[in-house]
Write a protein that holds these residues in place. Structure first.
Motif, PDB file in Angstrom:
ATOM      1  N   ILE A  74       0.853  -1.185   0.000  1.00 56.69           N
ATOM      2  CA  ILE A  74       0.000   0.000   0.000  1.00 56.69           C
ATOM      3  C   ILE A  74       0.890   1.236   0.000  1.00 56.69           C
ATOM      4  N   ILE A  75       0.638   2.156  -0.910  1.00 62.02           N
ATOM      5  CA  ILE A  75       1.413   3.398  -1.020  1.00 62.02           C
ATOM      6  C   ILE A  75       0.537   4.567  -0.607  1.00 62.02           C
ATOM      7  N   VAL A  76       0.910   5.254   0.480  1.00 64.81           N
ATOM      8  CA  VAL A  76       0.183   6.437   0.932  1.00 64.81           C
ATOM      9  C   VAL A  76       1.061   7.665   0.756  1.00 64.81           C
ATOM     10  N   ILE A 111      -0.549  -4.003  -5.740  1.00 58.07           N
ATOM     11  CA  ILE A 111      -0.011  -2.679  -5.448  1.00 58.07           C
ATOM     12  C   ILE A 111      -1.190  -1.727  -5.306  1.00 58.07           C
ATOM     13  N   ILE A 112      -1.412  -1.229  -4.095  1.00 59.70           N
ATOM     14  CA  ILE A 112      -2.587  -0.420  -3.786  1.00 59.70           C
ATOM     15  C   ILE A 112      -2.161   1.031  -3.614  1.00 59.70           C
ATOM     16  N   ILE A 113      -2.658   1.915  -4.464  1.00 58.66           N
ATOM     17  CA  ILE A 113      -2.295   3.329  -4.394  1.00 58.66           C
ATOM     18  C   ILE A 113      -3.347   4.068  -3.587  1.00 58.66           C
ATOM     19  N   ALA A 114      -2.917   4.706  -2.494  1.00 56.53           N
ATOM     20  CA  ALA A 114      -3.848   5.358  -1.571  1.00 56.53           C
ATOM     21  C   ALA A 114      -3.366   6.762  -1.225  1.00 56.53           C
ATOM     22  N   THR A 115      -2.919   7.503  -2.246  1.00 57.50           N
ATOM     23  CA  THR A 115      -2.575   8.901  -2.016  1.00 57.50           C
ATOM     24  C   THR A 115      -3.847   9.692  -1.749  1.00 57.50           C
ATOM     25  N   ASP A 116      -3.709  10.925  -1.250  1.00 55.69           N
ATOM     26  CA  ASP A 116      -4.857  11.683  -0.765  1.00 55.69           C
ATOM     27  C   ASP A 116      -5.912  11.933  -1.844  1.00 55.69           C
ATOM     28  N   ASN A 117      -7.131  12.088  -1.393  1.00 56.46           N
ATOM     29  CA  ASN A 117      -8.270  12.355  -2.268  1.00 56.46           C
ATOM     30  C   ASN A 117      -8.428  13.862  -2.476  1.00 56.46           C
ATOM     31  N   VAL A 157      -6.494  17.299  -5.096  1.00 55.53           N
ATOM     32  CA  VAL A 157      -5.875  17.513  -6.402  1.00 55.53           C
ATOM     33  C   VAL A 157      -4.453  16.969  -6.442  1.00 55.53           C
ATOM     34  N   ALA A 158      -3.636  17.330  -5.446  1.00 51.67           N
ATOM     35  CA  ALA A 158      -2.248  16.864  -5.428  1.00 51.67           C
ATOM     36  C   ALA A 158      -2.165  15.354  -5.322  1.00 51.67           C
ATOM     37  N   GLY A 159      -3.023  14.766  -4.484  1.00 51.98           N
ATOM     38  CA  GLY A 159      -3.009  13.321  -4.312  1.00 51.98           C
ATOM     39  C   GLY A 159      -3.434  12.576  -5.561  1.00 51.98           C
ATOM     40  N   LYS A 160      -4.444  13.100  -6.256  1.00 51.05           N
ATOM     41  CA  LYS A 160      -4.897  12.469  -7.494  1.00 51.05           C
ATOM     42  C   LYS A 160      -3.829  12.563  -8.588  1.00 51.05           C
ATOM     43  N   GLU A 161      -3.152  13.714  -8.634  1.00 47.80           N
ATOM     44  CA  GLU A 161      -2.075  13.862  -9.610  1.00 47.80           C
ATOM     45  C   GLU A 161      -0.932  12.898  -9.297  1.00 47.80           C
ATOM     46  N   ASP A 204      -8.372  11.036   3.240  1.00 46.92           N
ATOM     47  CA  ASP A 204      -7.234  10.130   3.340  1.00 46.92           C
ATOM     48  C   ASP A 204      -7.527   9.030   4.356  1.00 46.92           C
ATOM     49  N   PHE A 205      -6.554   8.155   4.549  1.00 46.03           N
ATOM     50  CA  PHE A 205      -6.703   7.038   5.491  1.00 46.03           C
ATOM     51  C   PHE A 205      -6.988   7.525   6.903  1.00 46.03           C
TER      52      PHE A 205
END
Length: 284
Positions: free
Chosen positions: A166-168, A211-217, A219-223, A249-250
């Motif tokens: 998981i990638i945060v 591989i689970i991508i969990a960056t923030d919800n 603009v920056a996280g989606k990019e 986010d988580f």
């Protein structure tokens, strides 16, 4: 120019004023290389050349390398610095703050120490040596030691199996995922805009079954998510994304729903791998 107070470390100037955050900071984290003009904001992870900044009119032509500062920078030993803080654990104020965000003491020992200015001190390691140190205050002021490398994830050295990854985006979401029992979680080291660790550790990442991508919800996280997916195109069939719904986010999920609620969201999204087409990458 007189308003641009800075400290000099060899070819690097560290300014109190950050044109990216558009504010003056007591602990400077906006740096500029006097030879190339390249800048980096350690708070946001944004970089570029100062000639492209409309709100930063600073002339580098009369600045020369500070040999004394350069020598001092080269003597920084990250391993020794972390060893010197081995017995310095987060205090009651930090523990209370983290408890309020749903995070217990369970994984703090492997993740961080108490650093200068009562900041959380987080090592970045290549597996053998500490190659950088990141600092975070309770009010989310982010800095790092001069010379810190961003080529490695936070926490990657503790992962023992290759069943999933998981990638945060940051250390609080990393601690939140660990709290929910997902020990194979890593964080981008210096924010959403810095994905150098994906390039550097691609071979390691590609070993995982999921591989689970969990960056923030946001603009920056989606990019950042889109950039990571592009970089891992060769294993796109292994990639899964998290549908945060109304959560950012988580940690927001952990606070609102508890560890079990976070588990449900992660387990649900493992049923829906990312589509190969870029137009189908984002479900929100």
């Amino acid at each position: 120019m007189s308003n641009y107070n800075y400290k000099q470390y060899g070819d690097e100037l560290r300014f109190e004023f950050c044109p990216i955050c558009n504010e003056v900071k007591t602990n400077p984290d906006f740096t500029v290389n006097i030879k190339t003009g390249e800048y980096y904001c350690h708070s946001s992870g944004k970089g570029g050349n100062i000639k492209d900044l409309d709100n930063f009119d600073f002339d580098l032509n009369n600045i020369t390398p500070n040999e004394k500062s350069e020598k001092k920078k080269k003597t920084v030993n990250f391993d020794e610095l972390m060893k010197s803080r081995a017995s310095c654990h987060l205090g009651d104020d930090w523990l209370s703050y983290l408890k309020g965000r749903g995070i217990s003491e369970k994984y703090l020992g492997q993740m961080c120490r108490l650093g200068r200015g009562n900041a959380m001190m987080i090592p970045i390691t290549n597996g053998k040596h500490v190659v950088g140190i990141k600092y975070r205050t309770m009010d989310k002021h982010l800095t790092c030691e001069s010379g810190t490398q961003s080529d490695y994830f936070l926490n990657w050295q503790h992962i023992k199996d290759e069943s999933y990854l998981i990638i945060v985006e940051g250390e609080i979401d990393l601690l939140s995922s660990l709290e929910a029992g997902y020990l194979n979680t890593v964080s981008l080291p210096l924010g959403a805009k810095n994905t150098r660790c994906i390039d550097n550790q691609r071979d390691w990442i590609e070993k995982f079954s999921k591989i689970i991508i969990a960056t923030d919800n946001d603009v920056a996280g989606k990019e950042a998510k889109q950039e990571i997916i592009k970089k891992l195109d060769s294993v796109k069939d292994k990639i899964y994304e998290i549908n945060f719904g109304n959560f950012k986010d988580f940690n927001e999920i952990l606070v609102a729903e508890g560890p079990e609620g976070l588990k449900i969201i992660i387990q649900y999204d493992l049923l829906s791998p990312v589509k190969s087409s870029l137009t189908d990458m984002l479900r929100w």
